[in-house]
Design an enzyme around this catalytic site. Structure first.
Site, PDB file in Angstrom:
ATOM      1  CB  SER A  76      -0.940  -0.048   1.208  1.00 21.29           C
ATOM      2  OG  SER A  76      -1.984   0.850   1.079  1.00 21.29           O
ATOM      3  CG  ASP A  85      -6.595  -3.444  -3.294  1.00 19.73           C
ATOM      4  OD1 ASP A  85      -7.574  -2.963  -2.691  1.00 19.73           O
ATOM      5  OD2 ASP A  85      -5.458  -2.928  -3.288  1.00 19.73           O
ATOM      6  CG  HIS A 132      -5.033  -3.263   0.145  1.00 19.08           C
ATOM      7  ND1 HIS A 132      -4.671  -2.431  -0.885  1.00 19.08           N
ATOM      8  CD2 HIS A 132      -4.499  -2.719   1.269  1.00 19.08           C
ATOM      9  CE1 HIS A 132      -3.957  -1.417  -0.405  1.00 19.08           C
ATOM     10  NE2 HIS A 132      -3.832  -1.576   0.894  1.00 19.08           N
TER      11      HIS A 132
END
Ligand SMILES: *[C@@H]1O[C@H](CO)[C@@H](O)[C@H](O)[C@H]1NC(C)=O
Length: 647
Positions: free
Chosen positions: A177, A382, A440
């Protein structure tokens, strides 16, 4: 006088080396709830954890937790992986206890065994950074990526003072991320440091999962991704609004593409317009009749969540990890001097950090790729940092003297332990991996597969090819831990000089992953020289080559027909078979002017999962146009594979 002398002697005895020497045993972790009852005998890792002092002047301490296997496989013996979660401000204890670490936390708040076991492929160190994140603390928060980067280098210095025996290890950085910003910044700084240093850091590779690397470009993928995922279509009442917002973002991206000069420009770093697209999509997927699952989970589109969290309550393991880390005895066991409360993401860190002070990390990648291997992997479920965004970002990136992959439409299947785990593209030190059936947080969903990502960055795999439906498809094969080495060792013993063996196990067809079938026939022809009787297979290959040439011609023709369309189109690979082919470009022409669009920074909030205590207003829902969707047909959510089952 005697007292002073005694005190002095005592002080000298207490700290034999330096004033602030870290006694390793103060950082040893030897007990945790469930450690000896739930973890298989002999599998309890060697662990060190604690809050390392970086700057006494502003009370800055970084918390780290290091895991080592007690019986290391040879390649793990000289490898250290640093893992960073994102945010900014989210604790890497997410990574340690829900993703790549050796433990999970059960409902009795005890550690249990995680089959992913990254620490068996190399020592792994989870670091809470920047200061103020997780169990790290400070009196002075960081404002930009440069500060964060310098601080991390200070951490490394201190870390290697504590573990001098690790100093010559190969270093890998892994994370997720917003670490898509941290990691390139840190590595860029390290490479600069190395240039003038007698003690360089041996950075060998980067593994960035669902990275937030090129914010605006990645935001342009929200709409195509959501359409492909079946989350939204042109019948949605929000459709024209979405297209308008998308177009506004496209203009910003065009501007960036046209003018990038390495300097900070406000239009590149204040991405409210582009971020607004996700906001609108989440609002457009609402189903008010279903309050517990009102909107789609932005970290995994196969899941739903209450509104306006839309994923911020996820993953469910948070419910056990949080009380575990806030337990006083656990805090003592992981050697906390400052037993601050643990929050998954720190509001203070997020508040002080200003992304607009730093140019997006995408601009650092080309320089890094000249020296270090980079693997960008994406869990395919994601939304917020989806794989299509990474693919389009790579298409525009110039590195190693060329732009993008030479053939963006071709890829290799990634086969892990006999099953398809995703697909891969790789060239000039950059590898892209789309990981199937993962969110994710890739190691959360597919821990064992995620561990094999280390094999991709360290070239510990076989290559192969397979004919599927008349089409030759390259494969990259990884294996359970240690299996490949064991097999290779046996092969070497059995038949020390078989050229066919070496041909099939050459490390990386790096120069031309995408033209892999041709490359493979080239390298096979070496062995043909030794086996002239195989000339018939040459004819077969010639025919294959012809077929490939025709295929390539077809692809080029298709590509040219695509090219006349707007740049924002992100194509799906027609040959993947795992995705719906969505062409929504024509609808782009139906723009309506509509400027009443929320432009709050939902994204920065979602990336660091800031939660308001009242559970509302974490991002800006559109007030007037809350929409009712038809009851959701779950079939609409299947994009990747038939066997995909929602968690
Ligand atoms: C890839 O990285 C190596 C160092 O690991 C470097 O020597 C090589 O030049 C790089 N390749 C490109 C195309 O930049």
């Amino acid at each position: 006088m005697i007292w002073i002398l005694l005190l002095y002697v005592a002080a000298v005895l207490a700290s034999p080396l330096k004033g602030d020497t870290h006694d390793l045993k103060d950082f040893l972790v030897s007990s945790l709830p469930g450690l000896y009852s739930n973890i298989p005998k002999g599998e309890v890792p060697l662990m060190f954890a604690g809050q390392l002092e970086l700057y006494p002047e502003n009370n800055t301490h970084y918390f780290f937790w290091k895991f080592s296997d007690k019986h290391k496989v040879p390649e793990a013996q000289n490898r250290t992986i640093f893992w960073l979660n994102g945010g900014p401000g989210c604790s890497s204890m997410d990574g340690a206890l829900m993703e790549a670490g050796p433990f999970r936390i059960n409902h009795n708040q005890e550690v249990t065994y995680n089959p992913g076991l990254w620490h068996k492929a190399g020592d792994i160190v989870f670091v809470d950074q920047p200061a103020g994140t997780g169990f790290s603390y400070t009196d002075e928060y960081d404002h930009d990526l440069d500060q964060i980067t310098w601080e991390f280098l200070r951490f490394l210095e201190r870390f290697y003072e504590m573990f001098p025996e690790d100093a010559d290890n190969d270093i890998y950085f892994a994370g997720e991320s917003y670490a898509g910003q941290y990691i390139p910044y840190i590595v860029d700084r390290i490479l600069k440091h190395n240039k003038g240093s007698v003690k360089p850091y041996n950075v060998k590779g980067l593994l960035i999962g669902n990275g937030w690397i090129s914010p605006n470009e990645q935001s342009l993928s929200y709409l195509p991704f959501s359409v492909q995922a079946g989350l939204i279509n042109s019948d949605n009442p929000q459709w024209s609004r979405l297209l308008t917002q998308h177009e506004h973002c496209q203009k910003i991206v065009n501007n960036i593409d046209a003018t990038f000069d390495g300097k900070l420009h406000d239009y590149e770093v204040s991405s409210g317009t582009c971020e607004g697209i996700l906001n609108l999509i989440l609002s457009a997927t609402r189903d008010k009749a279903n309050p517990e699952a009102e909107c789609v989970n932005m970290y995994d589109f196969t899941l739903r969540d209450s509104y306006p969290s839309c994923g911020m309550n996820w993953p469910p393991d948070l419910d056990t990890v949080k009380p575990f880390l806030n337990d006083d005895s656990v805090k003592a066991q992981i050697n906390l001097q400052n037993a601050k409360a643990w929050h998954e993401c720190s509001g203070n860190v997020g508040k002080h950090f200003k992304a607009r002070n730093s140019v997006p990390a995408i601009h650092l990648l080309p320089g890094i790729l000249e020296e270090v291997e980079v693997v960008l992997f994406n869990g395919n479920r994601d939304i917020i940092c989806n794989y299509m965004g990474t693919e389009s970002m790579i298409k525009k990136l110039t590195w190693g003297g060329k732009r993008g992959f030479s053939d963006p439409e071709s890829s290799l299947d990634w086969i892990h332990n006999g099953s398809v785990a995703g697909y891969i593209q790789s060239e000039r030190n950059l590898t892209f991996v789309n990981v199937f059936d993962a969110s994710h947080m890739v190691p959360f969903d597919v821990p064992e597969v995620s561990r094999a990502l280390i094999d991709l960055v360290t070239h510990n795999f076989d290559t192969d090819e397979k004919v599927v439906g008349g089409e030759t498809k390259g494969q990259v094969k990884t294996f359970p831990l240690g299996e490949r080495q064991a097999r290779e060792a046996k092969k070497v013993e059995a038949k020390p000089t078989t050229s066919a063996t070496t041909a099939s196990t050459t490390s990386y067809p790096s120069a031309a992953y995408s033209s892999y079938p041709l490359e493979a026939s080239d390298s096979d022809s070496d062995s043909d020289d030794e086996h002239p009787q195989e000339s018939t297979s040459r004819i077969t290959r010639l025919i294959q080559l012809l077929v490939i040439a025709v295929l390539i011609w077809g692809v080029i023709a298709l590509y040219n027909s695509y090219r006349s369309r707007p740049t924002s189109i992100i194509k799906t690979r027609p040959n993947s078979g795992r995705k719906k082919n969505v062409q929504w470009a024509d609808q782009l022409r139906q723009f309506q002017e509509d400027n009443d669009i929320p432009q709050q920074g939902i994204l920065s909030k979602a990336l660091n999962k800031l939660k308001r205590s009242d559970g509302r207003g974490t991002y800006a829902p559109t007030a007037s146009d809350d929409i009712e969707l038809q009851s959701q047909n779950t079939d609409d959510f299947v994009i990747s594979s038939d066997e995909e089952t929602p968690k």
